[in-house]
Design a protein around this motif. Structure first.
Motif, PDB file in Angstrom:
ATOM      1  N   PHE A   2      -4.891  -7.306  -7.382  1.00  0.00           N
ATOM      2  CA  PHE A   2      -3.902  -7.231  -6.306  1.00  0.00           C
ATOM      3  C   PHE A   2      -4.514  -6.521  -5.108  1.00  0.00           C
ATOM      4  CE2 PHE A   2      -1.009  -8.821  -9.313  1.00  0.00           C
ATOM      5  CZ  PHE A   2       0.137  -9.216  -8.631  1.00  0.00           C
ATOM      6  N   ALA A   3      -4.059  -6.879  -3.909  1.00  0.00           N
ATOM      7  CA  ALA A   3      -4.587  -6.293  -2.676  1.00  0.00           C
ATOM      8  C   ALA A   3      -4.474  -4.777  -2.734  1.00  0.00           C
ATOM      9  CB  ALA A   3      -3.827  -6.836  -1.470  1.00  0.00           C
ATOM     10  N   PRO A   4      -5.420  -4.081  -2.087  1.00  0.00           N
ATOM     11  CA  PRO A   4      -5.470  -2.629  -2.169  1.00  0.00           C
ATOM     12  C   PRO A   4      -4.127  -1.965  -1.876  1.00  0.00           C
ATOM     13  CG  PRO A   4      -7.365  -3.453  -0.988  1.00  0.00           C
ATOM     14  CD  PRO A   4      -6.461  -4.622  -1.220  1.00  0.00           C
ATOM     15  N   ARG A   5      -3.717  -1.124  -2.755  1.00  0.00           N
ATOM     16  CA  ARG A   5      -2.556  -0.256  -2.606  1.00  0.00           C
ATOM     17  C   ARG A   5      -1.206  -0.958  -2.673  1.00  0.00           C
ATOM     18  NH1 ARG A   5      -3.085   3.770   2.225  1.00  0.00           N
ATOM     19  NH2 ARG A   5      -1.515   4.843   1.020  1.00  0.00           N
ATOM     20  N   THR A   6      -1.151  -2.258  -2.906  1.00  0.00           N
ATOM     21  CA  THR A   6       0.153  -2.920  -2.924  1.00  0.00           C
ATOM     22  C   THR A   6       1.011  -2.500  -4.106  1.00  0.00           C
ATOM     23  OG1 THR A   6      -0.733  -4.864  -4.074  1.00  0.00           O
ATOM     24  CG2 THR A   6      -0.640  -4.967  -1.674  1.00  0.00           C
ATOM     25  N   LEU A   7       0.382  -1.954  -5.127  1.00  0.00           N
ATOM     26  CA  LEU A   7       1.145  -1.490  -6.291  1.00  0.00           C
ATOM     27  C   LEU A   7       1.530  -0.014  -6.183  1.00  0.00           C
ATOM     28  CD1 LEU A   7      -1.037  -3.208  -9.037  1.00  0.00           C
ATOM     29  CD2 LEU A   7       1.171  -3.995  -8.178  1.00  0.00           C
ATOM     30  N   GLN A   8       1.018   0.662  -5.149  1.00  0.00           N
ATOM     31  CA  GLN A   8       1.209   2.113  -5.051  1.00  0.00           C
ATOM     32  C   GLN A   8       2.666   2.571  -5.069  1.00  0.00           C
ATOM     33  OE1 GLN A   8       0.374   3.920  -1.325  1.00  0.00           O
ATOM     34  NE2 GLN A   8      -0.284   5.856  -2.218  1.00  0.00           N
ATOM     35  N   PRO A   9       3.547   2.013  -4.236  1.00  0.00           N
ATOM     36  CA  PRO A   9       4.914   2.524  -4.220  1.00  0.00           C
ATOM     37  C   PRO A   9       5.715   2.131  -5.450  1.00  0.00           C
ATOM     38  CG  PRO A   9       4.768   0.634  -2.794  1.00  0.00           C
ATOM     39  CD  PRO A   9       3.367   0.935  -3.243  1.00  0.00           C
ATOM     40  N   LEU A  10       5.146   1.230  -6.255  1.00  0.00           N
ATOM     41  CA  LEU A  10       5.826   0.806  -7.476  1.00  0.00           C
ATOM     42  C   LEU A  10       5.299   1.554  -8.699  1.00  0.00           C
ATOM     43  CD1 LEU A  10       5.712  -3.006  -6.718  1.00  0.00           C
ATOM     44  CD2 LEU A  10       7.735  -1.558  -6.661  1.00  0.00           C
ATOM     45  N   THR A  11       4.348   2.449  -8.469  1.00  0.00           N
ATOM     46  CA  THR A  11       3.734   3.207  -9.546  1.00  0.00           C
ATOM     47  C   THR A  11       4.129   4.673  -9.451  1.00  0.00           C
ATOM     48  OG1 THR A  11       1.853   1.685  -9.533  1.00  0.00           O
ATOM     49  CG2 THR A  11       1.552   3.789 -10.663  1.00  0.00           C
ATOM     50  N   ILE A  12       4.788   5.173 -10.466  1.00  0.00           N
ATOM     51  CA  ILE A  12       5.248   6.562 -10.495  1.00  0.00           C
ATOM     52  C   ILE A  12       4.893   7.163 -11.849  1.00  0.00           C
ATOM     53  CG2 ILE A  12       7.282   8.071 -10.471  1.00  0.00           C
ATOM     54  CD1 ILE A  12       8.530   6.199  -8.462  1.00  0.00           C
ATOM     55  N   GLY A  13       4.245   8.321 -11.801  1.00  0.00           N
ATOM     56  CA  GLY A  13       3.839   8.961 -13.042  1.00  0.00           C
ATOM     57  C   GLY A  13       2.891   8.114 -13.855  1.00  0.00           C
ATOM     58  N   GLY A  14       2.081   7.302 -13.170  1.00  0.00           N
ATOM     59  CA  GLY A  14       1.120   6.456 -13.856  1.00  0.00           C
ATOM     60  C   GLY A  14       1.719   5.217 -14.500  1.00  0.00           C
ATOM     61  N   LYS A  15       2.998   4.965 -14.269  1.00  0.00           N
ATOM     62  CA  LYS A  15       3.667   3.803 -14.856  1.00  0.00           C
ATOM     63  C   LYS A  15       4.090   2.824 -13.760  1.00  0.00           C
ATOM     64  CE  LYS A  15       5.398   6.466 -18.788  1.00  0.00           C
ATOM     65  NZ  LYS A  15       6.600   6.939 -19.517  1.00  0.00           N
ATOM     66  N   LEU A  16       4.058   1.540 -14.101  1.00  0.00           N
ATOM     67  CA  LEU A  16       4.349   0.490 -13.133  1.00  0.00           C
ATOM     68  C   LEU A  16       5.794   0.029 -13.266  1.00  0.00           C
ATOM     69  CD1 LEU A  16       3.140  -1.452 -10.972  1.00  0.00           C
ATOM     70  CD2 LEU A  16       2.639  -3.028 -12.864  1.00  0.00           C
ATOM     71  N   TYR A  17       6.499  -0.015 -12.126  1.00  0.00           N
ATOM     72  CA  TYR A  17       7.922  -0.358 -12.139  1.00  0.00           C
ATOM     73  C   TYR A  17       8.266  -1.577 -11.288  1.00  0.00           C
ATOM     74  CZ  TYR A  17       8.662   4.083 -14.498  1.00  0.00           C
ATOM     75  OH  TYR A  17       8.633   5.110 -15.416  1.00  0.00           O
ATOM     76  N   GLY A  18       7.334  -2.503 -11.142  1.00  0.00           N
ATOM     77  CA  GLY A  18       7.633  -3.717 -10.394  1.00  0.00           C
ATOM     78  C   GLY A  18       6.376  -4.410  -9.926  1.00  0.00           C
ATOM     79  N   MET A  19       6.557  -5.590  -9.307  1.00  0.00           N
ATOM     80  CA  MET A  19       5.440  -6.371  -8.784  1.00  0.00           C
ATOM     81  C   MET A  19       5.769  -6.789  -7.346  1.00  0.00           C
ATOM     82  SD  MET A  19       3.256  -6.595 -11.318  1.00  0.00           S
ATOM     83  CE  MET A  19       2.209  -8.047 -11.186  1.00  0.00           C
ATOM     84  N   PRO A  20       4.804  -6.645  -6.425  1.00  0.00           N
ATOM     85  CA  PRO A  20       5.047  -7.000  -5.023  1.00  0.00           C
ATOM     86  C   PRO A  20       5.032  -8.505  -4.797  1.00  0.00           C
ATOM     87  CG  PRO A  20       2.792  -6.281  -5.290  1.00  0.00           C
ATOM     88  CD  PRO A  20       3.453  -6.098  -6.632  1.00  0.00           C
ATOM     89  N   ASN A  21       5.874  -8.965  -3.890  1.00  0.00           N
ATOM     90  CA  ASN A  21       5.997 -10.389  -3.608  1.00  0.00           C
ATOM     91  C   ASN A  21       5.099 -10.856  -2.466  1.00  0.00           C
ATOM     92  OD1 ASN A  21       7.558 -13.056  -3.563  1.00  0.00           O
ATOM     93  ND2 ASN A  21       7.905 -12.329  -1.481  1.00  0.00           N
ATOM     94  N   ASP A  22       4.849 -10.005  -1.486  1.00  0.00           N
ATOM     95  CA  ASP A  22       4.201 -10.495  -0.279  1.00  0.00           C
ATOM     96  C   ASP A  22       3.432  -9.404   0.440  1.00  0.00           C
ATOM     97  OD1 ASP A  22       6.339  -9.289   1.766  1.00  0.00           O
ATOM     98  OD2 ASP A  22       7.409 -10.259   0.136  1.00  0.00           O
ATOM     99  N   THR A  23       2.666  -9.816   1.433  1.00  0.00           N
ATOM    100  CA  THR A  23       1.966  -8.882   2.306  1.00  0.00           C
ATOM    101  C   THR A  23       2.369  -9.199   3.735  1.00  0.00           C
ATOM    102  OG1 THR A  23       0.072 -10.327   2.640  1.00  0.00           O
ATOM    103  CG2 THR A  23      -0.025  -8.854   0.752  1.00  0.00           C
ATOM    104  N   GLY A  24       2.086  -8.302   4.613  1.00  0.00           N
ATOM    105  CA  GLY A  24       2.434  -8.549   6.011  1.00  0.00           C
ATOM    106  C   GLY A  24       2.493  -7.247   6.776  1.00  0.00           C
ATOM    107  N   SER A  25       2.574  -7.346   8.066  1.00  0.00           N
ATOM    108  CA  SER A  25       2.685  -6.143   8.875  1.00  0.00           C
ATOM    109  C   SER A  25       3.644  -6.383  10.024  1.00  0.00           C
ATOM    110  CB  SER A  25       1.313  -5.736   9.414  1.00  0.00           C
ATOM    111  OG  SER A  25       0.792  -6.739  10.253  1.00  0.00           O
ATOM    112  N   THR A  26       4.097  -5.298  10.592  1.00  0.00           N
ATOM    113  CA  THR A  26       5.013  -5.373  11.716  1.00  0.00           C
ATOM    114  C   THR A  26       4.291  -5.895  12.952  1.00  0.00           C
ATOM    115  OG1 THR A  26       6.323  -3.558  10.864  1.00  0.00           O
ATOM    116  CG2 THR A  26       6.506  -3.999  13.211  1.00  0.00           C
ATOM    117  N   GLY A  27       4.967  -6.728  13.697  1.00  0.00           N
ATOM    118  CA  GLY A  27       4.352  -7.270  14.899  1.00  0.00           C
ATOM    119  C   GLY A  27       5.375  -7.962  15.777  1.00  0.00           C
TER     120      GLY A  27
END
Length: 440
Positions: free
Chosen positions: A128-153
């Motif tokens: 997975f793209a760098p850091r896309t799992l970061q906000p879904l990982t808490i205490g070393g455990k995974l709590y979801g999967m990201p759907n997309d990438t993108g940025s504000t513009g």
């Protein structure tokens, strides 16, 4: 050996053989039972929104005939709150949701989402793209999967911009000047400046390069909302609305979509992945090949362009039935790594990097003729840089705070400085109430 003893041994041997046979039969039945259990019909209730996402469930059911997925379309932005309501009611809780990553710490703390770490192969996660799992990982455990990438513009109508003889803004300063010129020379044309008040957050993060919320650890946050740069960006965005050229309503509202359809909306300040959903609501607009995407807005022209932040959706397992966690986790892993799903139906760029090769990076757009061709390099840059999350994302959703505090700033009831200070205080107090520590 005497005859009596031989008969006794023979009897014991027969009993042992019959016992072994029974054990073998029992073991065989257990194996069959396990296979049958694995292939037993499974039903998952899936809350999502949008015309494209059910396709992921349909593909999964085709590949897994024993799984039935009941698709329930919800109003965009309402799913996480409906999960809270269902949990409080104690019934009607879905097994899988398409929601937002920002509520993850709260949902983990309250037990609303399941740990899917045991069910997602590490070989998949590493791609997975760098850091896309970061906000879904808490205490070393995974709590979801990201759907997309993108940025504000900034989405812009290329044809309309040329007709109005106006230059595309590339900074917040430019945007203010563009707004004034639009108002003076072309009254009746607009910039759609917001989705919800909370969407000003991503634009401010991107323009300043500052994060309002930073998760230090699972229990501690650094909250830094009312900085000088954030206040400066807010002042300028507020001025666009107050001078009359900024259209502050949700771009999905009838008023906003009508302006797009009439060719009166020039710019739309939103993340990359909002474009398709905004424009698809205007099938009668007859604006093929007109819409393009520019990069993240800088604060000033003298500053470098920033990567922006990720602002996308995630799949999470919310079932209250432990026996369904594995099946739900396998479903969301399938969707987020499915080439067929992303290439044919979902108008976003996937976080799963192997899907970036072998098919056009934005293959989903091949059938969407309202995009300007070729797609701007800024779009490709935006979605890829967004996947790095260089300047974000939020770790806790701030919408409720923003929707409470921002209207008074836009109306002029309070100053931007006072409003941002109140915003900071409200977030700090709420985090403490939730049991978090706030760094001072």
């Amino acid at each position: 050996m005497n005859t009596q003893k031989a008969k006794g041994l023979s009897r014991i041997r027969k009993l042992w053989m019959s016992g072994a046979t029974l054990l073998s039969i029992s073991a065989a039945l257990w194996v069959v039972g396990q296979v049958q259990a694995q292939n037993a019909p499974i039903t998952l209730v899936y809350w999502t929104h949008g015309a494209g996402r059910p396709a992921g469930a349909e593909l999964y059911m085709k590949a897994n005939p024993n799984v039935k997925i009941e698709i329930v379309n919800q109003v965009p932005g309402s799913i996480n709150e409906k999960v809270r309501l269902a949990r409080r009611a104690g019934s009607g809780v879905p097994d899988v949701i398409f929601g937002t990553a920002a509520e993850t710490p709260e949902f983990v703390r309250k037990g609303y989402v399941s740990d899917i770490t045991p069910y997602v192969p590490k070989a998949i996660l590493k791609d997975f793209a760098p850091r896309t799992l970061q906000p879904l990982t808490i205490g070393g455990k995974l709590y979801g999967m990201p759907n997309d990438t993108g940025s504000t513009g900034l989405w812009y109508n290329r044809k309309l911009l040329a007709e109005l003889k106006m230059k595309l803004p590339t900074s917040i300063d430019d945007l203010v000047a563009f707004s004034k010129e639009l108002k003076a020379k072309h009254p009746g044309y607009f910039i759609n400046t917001t989705f919800l008040y909370s969407q000003y957050g991503p634009n401010i993060f991107a323009a300043t390069g500052e994060r309002w919320l930073r998760r230090i650890d699972d229990k501690t946050y650094d909250i830094n909302i009312n900085t000088a740069r954030s206040k400066e960006v807010m002042e300028k965005l507020v001025s666009i609305v107050r001078d009359g050229s900024g259209y502050p309503q949700n771009p999905f509202t009838p008023g906003a979509t009508k302006l797009v359809s009439e060719g009166k909306m020039v710019l739309v300040l939103l993340p990359t992945w909002y474009g398709p959903y905004v424009l698809q609501l205007n099938e009668g607009a007859k604006q093929p090949g007109q819409w393009a995407f520019s990069g993240t807005m800088r604060l000033r022209n003298s500053e470098r362009s920033r990567a922006g932040i990720w602002d996308g959706g995630v799949y999470q397992v919310t079932t209250t039935k432990p026996e369904l966690v594995k099946a739900a986790a396998e479903f969301i892993t399938f969707v987020t790594t499915s080439r067929e799903y992303y290439a044919g139906r979902e108008a976003v760029v996937p976080p799963y990097k192997p899907l970036w090769t072998g098919t056009p990076t934005v293959a989903a757009f091949k059938n969407d003729d309202y995009y300007a061709r070729p797609l701007s390099p800024e779009y490709i840059k935006g979605v890829k840089l967004g996947a790095s999350w260089e300047f974000g994302p939020n770790d806790i959703f701030i919408q409720n705070y923003a929707d409470t505090n921002f209207p008074d700033m836009f109306s002029g009831k309070v100053s931007v400085s006072a409003g941002m200070d109140a915003f900071q205080k409200a977030v700090e107090e709420d985090f403490i109430k939730q049991g978090f520590s706030v760094k001072k």
